[in-house]
Write an enzyme that holds these catalytic residues in place. Structure first.
Site, mmCIF file in Angstrom:
data_model
loop_
_atom_site.group_PDB
_atom_site.id
_atom_site.type_symbol
_atom_site.label_atom_id
_atom_site.label_comp_id
_atom_site.label_asym_id
_atom_site.label_seq_id
_atom_site.Cartn_x
_atom_site.Cartn_y
_atom_site.Cartn_z
ATOM 1 N N GLY A 42 -8.825 -3.849 -7.702
ATOM 2 C CA GLY A 42 -7.578 -4.313 -8.285
ATOM 3 C C GLY A 42 -6.579 -3.173 -8.291
ATOM 4 O O GLY A 42 -6.887 -2.058 -8.722
ATOM 5 N N ALA A 43 -5.370 -3.435 -7.804
ATOM 6 C CA ALA A 43 -4.398 -2.361 -7.581
ATOM 7 C C ALA A 43 -4.132 -1.498 -8.817
ATOM 8 O O ALA A 43 -4.210 -0.269 -8.741
ATOM 9 C CB ALA A 43 -3.098 -2.958 -7.037
ATOM 10 N N ASP A 74 -1.275 -6.188 -4.148
ATOM 11 C CA ASP A 74 -1.736 -4.818 -3.952
ATOM 12 C C ASP A 74 -0.613 -3.916 -3.450
ATOM 13 O O ASP A 74 -0.693 -2.701 -3.570
ATOM 14 C CB ASP A 74 -2.900 -4.786 -2.967
ATOM 15 C CG ASP A 74 -4.165 -5.339 -3.587
ATOM 16 O OD1 ASP A 74 -5.005 -4.539 -4.025
ATOM 17 O OD2 ASP A 74 -4.307 -6.574 -3.659
ATOM 18 N N ASN A 115 -1.339 -9.344 -0.658
ATOM 19 C CA ASN A 115 -2.401 -9.672 -1.619
ATOM 20 C C ASN A 115 -3.650 -10.052 -0.838
ATOM 21 O O ASN A 115 -3.667 -10.036 0.400
ATOM 22 C CB ASN A 115 -1.934 -10.814 -2.539
ATOM 23 C CG ASN A 115 -2.844 -11.004 -3.743
ATOM 24 O OD1 ASN A 115 -3.184 -10.052 -4.430
ATOM 25 N ND2 ASN A 115 -3.252 -12.242 -3.991
#
Length: 362
Positions: free
Chosen positions: A54-55, A242, A252
């Site tokens: 997850g970014a 992201d 994404n």
């Protein structure tokens, strides 16, 4: 946020600054385990192998990894090498570079004896800022959900892809934060959860999160979204990102572009929820400029799950000898994005609108 009846963050340091603890997301949803990370090489492996993902969380974890490197060796050479090692783990998520560069910029001006302590302090600030940003995203997005649900005489149906909840950040999350906030405000809602092959972050992580918060939801196969939209069963799509360009292109998890196309064709609003640290202000054309990570083909050819006896096993799906490719992300052009939910409010997916919210990047 809650899991198994307890409140957790996804990452937290020891009080003495020797280790950082994370939730091992490769073990979810069937096993809840934490890992202690004590040097930057272990942190790099955790990011690359998606123990953390997850970014926003990658950015925070990278910052803590750099702090751990400096606790062992505060030299300029150590700072440079650790920065490069961590940066190479996940090329698509811009938050990783953002977090590492921010920490390096501050630490490089300090005397050697102050670097480790200052690095841990700054990593902690980044973590706290991420929580505040995600909670603000939740509040802005919850208002959007409330407005959309106002005239419905049934639960509002929201579709999300991949996992952009608290497991993808330090707390609250991005795409799920508005859902959590709206649910706590009493909005009658239901979430369609894309399974999100090949790693099934929707089926395993998003569903696990929603269970923990008692949010009504249903897991669907990735290709069901368009069908649901055709039949009026989706009122809103909210995804994470992201990397997002200054012009509003959204990168994404692979398959997001197809959801955006279906949403556009059926008149369903499509939003991306993300903190400003996910916006790459140097980029204008996401399709041509964003590096798309290609991961191990084994994630496509094999799948893991739990047997009836509780044992976790991996099985092969494809014929021996068949090749596979595993593109991690795709880019949704801004023209398909209804709006971008940020910590400062909801913006059109346009450069001028984003700059109005973030004039410091003009």
């Amino acid at each position: 946020m809650r899991m198994n009846g307890q409140n957790y963050r996804t990452i937290w340091p020891d009080s003495d600054g020797r280790r950082v603890h994370v939730i091992d997301q490769t073990r979810l949803p069937h096993h809840f385990e934490t890992r202690a990370l004590d040097n930057h090489l272990v942190v790099a492996a955790a990011i690359k192998d998606m123990v953390v993902r997850g970014a926003p969380l990658i950015g925070v974890t990278g910052a803590y990894g750099l702090a751990l490197a400096l606790s062992h060796d505060p030299s300029d050479l150590s700072l440079h090498k650790a920065h490069q090692t961590l940066l190479e783990t996940r090329p698509t998520a811009v938050n990783l570079r953002w977090g590492l560069d921010r920490l390096r910029r501050i630490i490089s001006t300090l005397p050697m004896e102050q670097r480790a302590s200052a690095a841990f302090d700054e990593a902690g600030r980044i973590a706290e800022e991420d929580i505040a940003s995600c909670e603000a995203i939740g509040e802005h997005g919850a208002q959007l959900i409330k407005d959309r649900a106002k005239n419905l005489r049934r639960p509002i149906n929201i579709l999300t892809h991949c996992n952009a909840g608290w497991l993808a950040a330090v707390d609250w999350g991005t795409a799920l934060a508005p859902i959590y906030k709206a649910h706590r405000l009493g909005v009658d809602l239901h979430v369609w959860v894309d399974e999100t092959r090949p790693r099934n972050q929707g089926a395993s992580l998003t569903a696990c999160e929603l269970l923990g918060e008692n949010v009504p939801h249903t897991v669907i196969v990735d290709n069901a979204g368009g069908h649901l939209m055709q039949h009026g069963l989706v009122d809103l799509v909210i995804v994470g990102s992201d990397r997002t360009t200054r012009t509003g292109d959204v990168c994404n998890k692979i398959g997001t572009y197809l959801k955006a196309l279906a949403a556009y064709d059926n008149g369903v609003p499509f939003y991306a929820a993300l903190p400003s640290s996910t916006i790459d202000w140097q980029m204008r054309d996401g399709v041509r400029e964003i590096t798309i990570e290609e991961r191990d083909p084994r994630e496509v050819t094999h799948i893991s799950g739990r047997q009836s006896d509780g044992a976790r096993v991996e099985i092969e799906l494809t014929p021996a000898g068949s090749r596979a490719r595993n593109f991690g992300f795709d880019v949704t052009p801004a023209r398909l994005v209804t709006g971008i939910i940020t910590e400062r409010g909801v913006s059109a997916a346009q450069e001028e609108a984003l700059i109005n919210l973030f004039p410091e990047y003009a």
